[in-house]
Design an enzyme around this catalytic site. Sequence first.
Site, PDB file in Angstrom:
ATOM      1  N   GLY A  17       0.861  -1.120  -0.035  1.00 44.81           N
ATOM      2  CA  GLY A  17      -0.001   0.123  -0.093  1.00 44.81           C
ATOM      3  C   GLY A  17       0.822   1.241  -0.091  1.00 44.81           C
ATOM      4  O   GLY A  17       0.686   2.124   0.899  1.00 44.81           O
TER       5      GLY A  17
ATOM      6  N   GLY B 174      -1.722   8.269   1.324  1.00 46.49           N
ATOM      7  CA  GLY B 174      -1.886   8.002   2.704  1.00 46.49           C
ATOM      8  C   GLY B 174      -0.622   7.650   3.507  1.00 46.49           C
ATOM      9  O   GLY B 174       0.668   8.239   3.071  1.00 46.49           O
TER      10      GLY B 174
ATOM     11  N   VAL C 196      -3.053  -1.176   3.614  1.00 46.41           N
ATOM     12  CA  VAL C 196      -3.911  -1.471   2.649  1.00 46.41           C
ATOM     13  C   VAL C 196      -5.435  -0.866   3.128  1.00 46.41           C
ATOM     14  O   VAL C 196      -5.921  -1.431   4.071  1.00 46.41           O
ATOM     15  CB  VAL C 196      -4.058  -2.773   2.152  1.00 46.41           C
ATOM     16  CG1 VAL C 196      -5.071  -3.253   1.117  1.00 46.41           C
ATOM     17  CG2 VAL C 196      -2.693  -3.145   1.920  1.00 46.41           C
ATOM     18  N   ALA C 197      -5.920  -0.037   2.297  1.00 47.54           N
ATOM     19  CA  ALA C 197      -7.365   0.375   2.375  1.00 47.54           C
ATOM     20  C   ALA C 197      -7.876   0.143   1.027  1.00 47.54           C
ATOM     21  O   ALA C 197      -7.760   0.743   0.142  1.00 47.54           O
ATOM     22  CB  ALA C 197      -7.326   1.716   2.824  1.00 47.54           C
TER      23      ALA C 197
ATOM     24  N   TYR D 152     -16.950   4.714  13.413  1.00 47.23           N
ATOM     25  CA  TYR D 152     -15.493   4.440  13.212  1.00 47.23           C
ATOM     26  C   TYR D 152     -15.132   3.317  14.135  1.00 47.23           C
ATOM     27  O   TYR D 152     -15.407   1.870  13.683  1.00 47.23           O
ATOM     28  CB  TYR D 152     -14.540   5.560  13.027  1.00 47.23           C
ATOM     29  CG  TYR D 152     -13.087   5.001  12.486  1.00 47.23           C
ATOM     30  CD1 TYR D 152     -13.147   5.056  11.116  1.00 47.23           C
ATOM     31  CD2 TYR D 152     -12.200   4.129  13.304  1.00 47.23           C
ATOM     32  CE1 TYR D 152     -11.893   4.730  10.615  1.00 47.23           C
ATOM     33  CE2 TYR D 152     -11.213   4.077  12.357  1.00 47.23           C
ATOM     34  CZ  TYR D 152     -11.185   4.154  11.224  1.00 47.23           C
ATOM     35  OH  TYR D 152      -9.835   3.679  10.476  1.00 47.23           O
TER      36      TYR D 152
ATOM     37  N   LYS E 219     -10.643  -3.461  12.663  1.00 48.90           N
ATOM     38  CA  LYS E 219      -9.414  -3.057  13.309  1.00 48.90           C
ATOM     39  C   LYS E 219      -9.160  -3.928  14.544  1.00 48.90           C
ATOM     40  O   LYS E 219      -7.961  -4.202  14.817  1.00 48.90           O
ATOM     41  CB  LYS E 219      -9.518  -1.720  13.521  1.00 48.90           C
ATOM     42  CG  LYS E 219      -9.609  -0.546  12.458  1.00 48.90           C
ATOM     43  CD  LYS E 219      -8.333  -0.542  11.374  1.00 48.90           C
ATOM     44  CE  LYS E 219      -8.345   0.512  10.668  1.00 48.90           C
ATOM     45  NZ  LYS E 219      -7.470   0.481   9.492  1.00 48.90           N
TER      46      LYS E 219
ATOM     47  N   THR F  63      -7.015  11.768   3.754  1.00 50.30           N
ATOM     48  CA  THR F  63      -6.521  10.872   3.149  1.00 50.30           C
ATOM     49  C   THR F  63      -8.079  10.661   2.061  1.00 50.30           C
ATOM     50  O   THR F  63      -8.768  10.884   2.331  1.00 50.30           O
ATOM     51  CB  THR F  63      -6.223   9.617   3.561  1.00 50.30           C
ATOM     52  OG1 THR F  63      -7.466   9.105   4.279  1.00 50.30           O
ATOM     53  CG2 THR F  63      -4.969  10.160   4.521  1.00 50.30           C
TER      54      THR F  63
END
Length: 402
Positions: free
Chosen positions: A51, A55, A142-143, A241, A250, A282
């Site tokens: 990634g 960001g 990685v998103a 979130y 997460k 981002t």
Amino acid sequence: MSERVITPRSRGFLFLDSHPAGCARLVQEMWQAVPAAEEAPSSAPVALVIGSSAGYGLAATIAGLARVGIRGIGVCFEKPPTERRTATAGWYRTAATAELARKNGHEMVFLNGDAFSDAMKDEVAELLRERFGRLDHLVYSVAAPRRTDPDTGATYASALKPIGESYRTKTLAFDSEGTPEVKEVETQPATEDDIAQTVAVMGGADWERWIDHLADRELLADGFTTAALSYIGSPLTDGIYRQGTIGAAKSHLEATARTLNERLEKLVGGRAVTSVNGAAVTQSSTAIPGIALYVGLLRGVLGDAMVPPIAQLTGLWDQLTGARPLDVDDDGRVRLDAWELNSAVQAAVTERWDTATTESITRLADLDWFHAEVQRLYGFAVPGIDYSAPTATQVPWPDAAP
């Protein structure tokens, strides 16, 4: 070589084109913001950044090169230019990063493809074996909206939803003229399938698969360290979130870190951690309801005291390489977000959040900064760039040859 004048056109926070010269200047600015290490490593560590083009992953790549002198591989997924569209911003940022690495004598190869696939893992493993040797560090950032499981072929899609009940929050939007509006949006709760699919995409499964893939091929060096980048954030955004589907992912990432840490310690005397970063603008964060408003208010409170990703990741590299002790909390997480979650800072942001309206937002939040940061993600609003001049859009992907 195709040249044209590129103007910023967007749908909300998503821009249709990117500016190559602006992206290159941003990379240069990030590189120049990294202070030289007090003591350079005796040899260049071999690193893999997954990634690497945007960001925090981009910050990890540039900080690793400029601070530590890493050599190795960056993996990302970017689209090339076409006749109608420029390349993605990450394409141009990667080309600029590769050029700076070359000029500074650092051997860094960038691979463009699906990081979730076993084919990419095989390509990285082969490149390590043939060219770089065993891996000292792996940073995972990685998103992605979806992931195909290499074992089953099933494709999972992540969802941005609260868990348990619907979530209503203030959010920030800009109209076509750039006028800000504070409004409320409501998001319906996730189903169990939403939660499971989000964990499958954004949890620790792929990170662990990368470690397994490289360990099985004996490509992890003694003392190998790995960090997956994460975020906790403010209580103001908890509902969507940390307490939502992303938060479930997460939590899975952090549980994976604990499992990997035990295994790596026995296998190579290694270490696995999650790194909790502070807030930033981002391409991923702007898609989350409430985050744009929160970050604008945070900047309004902190001003230049906000710590940019490049500074945060410079600190992380110092810890990963042993220049500073690895400092983790009770859950085994490196915390780079103390400046954001300071109680006085959060109290000030909360007070502004509670009173934020369309009429008051321009004095409560630093919207000029926020709007510029969103544009800078795509190479616009960068000082020193002449946006009225034609610029070449057909920038080649960096050559992997030695």
